[in-house]
Design a protein around this motif. Structure first.
Motif, PDB file in Angstrom:
ATOM      1  N   GLU A  82      35.074  43.816  32.072  1.00 20.69           N
ATOM      2  CA  GLU A  82      34.215  44.020  33.319  1.00 20.69           C
ATOM      3  C   GLU A  82      35.174  43.674  34.645  1.00 20.69           C
ATOM      4  N   LEU A 126      45.396  45.058  46.289  1.00 19.56           N
ATOM      5  CA  LEU A 126      44.514  45.677  45.065  1.00 19.56           C
ATOM      6  C   LEU A 126      45.398  47.191  44.776  1.00 19.56           C
ATOM      7  N   THR A 127      45.747  47.899  45.738  1.00 20.29           N
ATOM      8  CA  THR A 127      46.321  49.054  45.249  1.00 20.29           C
ATOM      9  C   THR A 127      47.747  49.027  44.899  1.00 20.29           C
ATOM     10  N   MET A 151      38.559  46.662  36.816  1.00 21.43           N
ATOM     11  CA  MET A 151      38.390  47.724  37.920  1.00 21.43           C
ATOM     12  C   MET A 151      38.580  46.683  39.269  1.00 21.43           C
ATOM     13  N   SER A 153      42.188  47.763  39.839  1.00 20.77           N
ATOM     14  CA  SER A 153      41.850  49.397  40.196  1.00 20.77           C
ATOM     15  C   SER A 153      42.348  50.309  39.317  1.00 20.77           C
ATOM     16  N   PRO A 198      41.316  52.345  35.736  1.00 22.21           N
ATOM     17  CA  PRO A 198      40.005  52.488  34.722  1.00 22.21           C
ATOM     18  C   PRO A 198      40.671  52.423  33.399  1.00 22.21           C
ATOM     19  N   ASN A 199      42.092  52.608  33.149  1.00 18.25           N
ATOM     20  CA  ASN A 199      42.195  52.590  31.615  1.00 18.25           C
ATOM     21  C   ASN A 199      42.664  51.179  31.373  1.00 18.25           C
ATOM     22  N   ILE A 200      41.793  50.560  30.590  1.00 17.46           N
ATOM     23  CA  ILE A 200      41.791  49.139  30.430  1.00 17.46           C
ATOM     24  C   ILE A 200      42.942  48.746  29.823  1.00 17.46           C
ATOM     25  N   VAL A 211      45.702  46.150  30.896  1.00 22.87           N
ATOM     26  CA  VAL A 211      46.193  44.726  30.100  1.00 22.87           C
ATOM     27  C   VAL A 211      47.794  45.081  29.819  1.00 22.87           C
ATOM     28  N   ASP A 257      47.472  47.797  50.453  1.00 20.12           N
ATOM     29  CA  ASP A 257      46.838  46.632  50.454  1.00 20.12           C
ATOM     30  C   ASP A 257      47.173  46.106  49.079  1.00 20.12           C
ATOM     31  N   PHE A 312      37.907  41.272  30.534  1.00 22.84           N
ATOM     32  CA  PHE A 312      38.983  42.168  30.787  1.00 22.84           C
ATOM     33  C   PHE A 312      38.191  43.475  31.056  1.00 22.84           C
TER      34      PHE A 312
END
Lengths: 81, 277, 135
Positions: free
Chosen positions: B43, B238-239, B46, B50, B52-54, B58, B236, B41
């Motif tokens: 690694e 990912l966004t 991002m 995309s 940053p706050n893991i 999650v 796209d 999770f």
């Protein structure tokens, strides 16, 4: 993590927790429970769990203390233990 | 009872101490909890979402099915509180008396049910059990409320990049309304946000979350697989994941905010909705 | 002997969590007042959450928010080492547990208000006496 800070806050957590259960007034118990939650929030923020600390600061120290006060307002402050 | 309680808690404590002796050392980077699943999770978050706050990633993406039902639990807690406390009928023996204060002289009068107030603008309704705070507290709380709400919205919208998210922001928004209720009185906030609207908004919050999942299902992928929303959000894939997390967080925020207000109104007025803390 | 002492000192956090859990459990069983029981329940819950969060702590690691660079990550390949960040999974599980905890707290307080309406007391023994008298 600084262990001196950690130990001091852990001691405060235990003291406020015992105080919330020992005090002979339910309004006082509600306020001390809020203090307990806030100490817990500090503990989590020094452990690096910022999201959990944020949630506890707003939920535990804020709203749940208000709920306790509201319930005590609607019932009674009297307690035997 | 005290002795039984003491024995049970000491036994539980002894068992926990025995178990804790086998734990890995405190803050050990190579403990099993930190080496098995969490490196993936940390690694891959991002690349895959995309965000940053893991924790947010999650919470609202990898484990969103779990979070959806947590939201449903909060909604049902509000509903249970409503069913337990809300009373619409009064007992036969109780007649409702309302208290009014003459604003110019400070004289308080009591009106029994069936009687009416003398026709004058100089009377304001007050609570019988609780005296609202003075002018300074009222004004400063009223001035603070918009800033608290702005901060709550920031916490919801900025949950991707900083600590925060739907749960925290929702609680802050709810707390701003509760603060208004404490500094004025309960009727002020019921006029602004009625009970029906609170209940509907609470359901709408859960609906936003589950509706996002169902929309993914309609587009032919798994439930809550946000990649499929890319054509709708015009970005796209990912966004799209990042944007869908925001939508879901807004749903959570609305549900949590209204549940807090609902619980507070029911608890502080014991279900009567006429006067309260 | 020195082994035992060093183990006890190295794991002092765990012993305090266990103490908190014991206090909460004792309050749930032995306290007579319903609000005090609810306070004990919340303390037990926070002690368990504290234990879970402490599992994720790593020495020399920072908070679980990645260093953010503009461009949404996919054009700048970010190299992230897992050892640099605290384990985020316990945080996620416990974050929702706190909010669900306050919702269940609301339900518990609603129940105690209902009980007070019916029996006019919050003390467990007085409520039980009244129930026995009604029979």
């Amino acid at each position: 993590m600084i262990w001196q800070l950690d130990l001091a806050i852990l001691t405060l957590v235990v003291i406020t927790g015992i105080g919330a259960l020992m005090v002979k007034d339910l309004l006082g118990a509600a306020i001390l429970f809020g203090a307990y939650s806030f100490m817990m929030c500090l503990l989590w923020s020094i452990m690096g769990a910022v999201d959990v600390a944020f949630t506890e600061a707003s939920v535990g120290a804020g709203v749940s203390a208000v709920f306790f006060v509201a319930a005590v307002f609607r019932t009674t402050r009297r307690t035997k233990d | 009872m005290k002795i039984i309680g003491l024995i049970i808690s000491v036994l539980t404590g002894a068992m926990l101490v025995y178990a804790a002796a086998d734990f890995p050392a405190w803050s050990d980077p190579s403990s099993p909890a930190s080496t098995y699943l969490s490196p993936h999770f940390i690694e891959k978050t991002m690349e895959e979402t995309s965000v940053p706050n893991i924790v947010t990633a999650v919470l609202a993406d990898y484990r969103s099915f779990d979070t959806m039902f947590e939201t449903a639990v909060i909604f049902s807690a509000g509903l249970v509180c409503f069913f337990l406390l809300r009373t619409t009928r009064r007992k036969e023996s109780e007649t409702e008396t309302t208290h009014y204060r003459h604003t110019l002289t400070g004289v308080t009068i009591q009106i029994k049910e069936g009687h009416t107030l003398p026709p004058s603008d100089e009377f304001e309704r007050i609570d019988s059990l609780w005296t609202p705070s003075g002018l300074i507290i009222k004004t400063s709380c009223r001035l603070l409320v918009p800033f608290i709400q702005l901060f709550g919205l920031y916490v919801i919208a900025h949950g991707h990049y900083s600590p925060g998210g739907g749960f925290q922001g929702g609680v802050i928004l709810g707390a701003s309304i509760i603060m208004l209720a404490i500094s004025y009185d309960l009727r002020t906030i019921i006029e602004r946000i009625s009970e029906k609207m609170v209940a509907v908004l609470c359901a709408v919050g859960v609906l936003i979350f589950s509706g996002t999942g169902a929309l993914c299902l309609l587009l032919g992928v798994n439930f809550l697989d946000y990649n499929a929303l890319a054509p709708i959000l015009l970005v796209d894939p990912l966004t799209a994941r990042s944007h869908a997390i925001l939508i879901v967080e807004i749903g959570v925020g609305v549900a949590v905010m209204t549940t807090m207000i609902w619980l507070y109104c029911n608890l502080s007025s014991a279900g009567k909705y006429n006067q309260g803390l | 002997m020195t082994d035992l002492v060093s183990t006890i000192i190295a794991k002092y956090n765990y012993w305090i969590y266990i103490t908190l859990m014991m206090i909460g459990l004792y309050a749930m069983i032995a306290k007579n007042n319903l609000i005090k029981k609810i306070v004990g329940m919340s303390m037990f819950q926070t002690a368990i959450i504290l234990f879970y969060v402490s599992i994720g702590v790593k020495k020399g690691a920072t908070i679980p928010i990645l260093e953010y660079s503009h461009g949404h990550g996919h054009d700048t390949q970010l190299v992230v080492h897992a050892a640099d960040y605290v384990n985020p999974l316990p945080h996620v599980l416990m974050l929702t547990a706190i909010v669900v905890g306050v919702a269940t707290l609301g339900v518990a307080l609603a129940l105690s208000i209902r009980i007070y309406d019916r029996y006019n007391t919050l003390e467990e023994d007085e409520i039980l006496t009244q129930i026995r008298e009604e029979k």
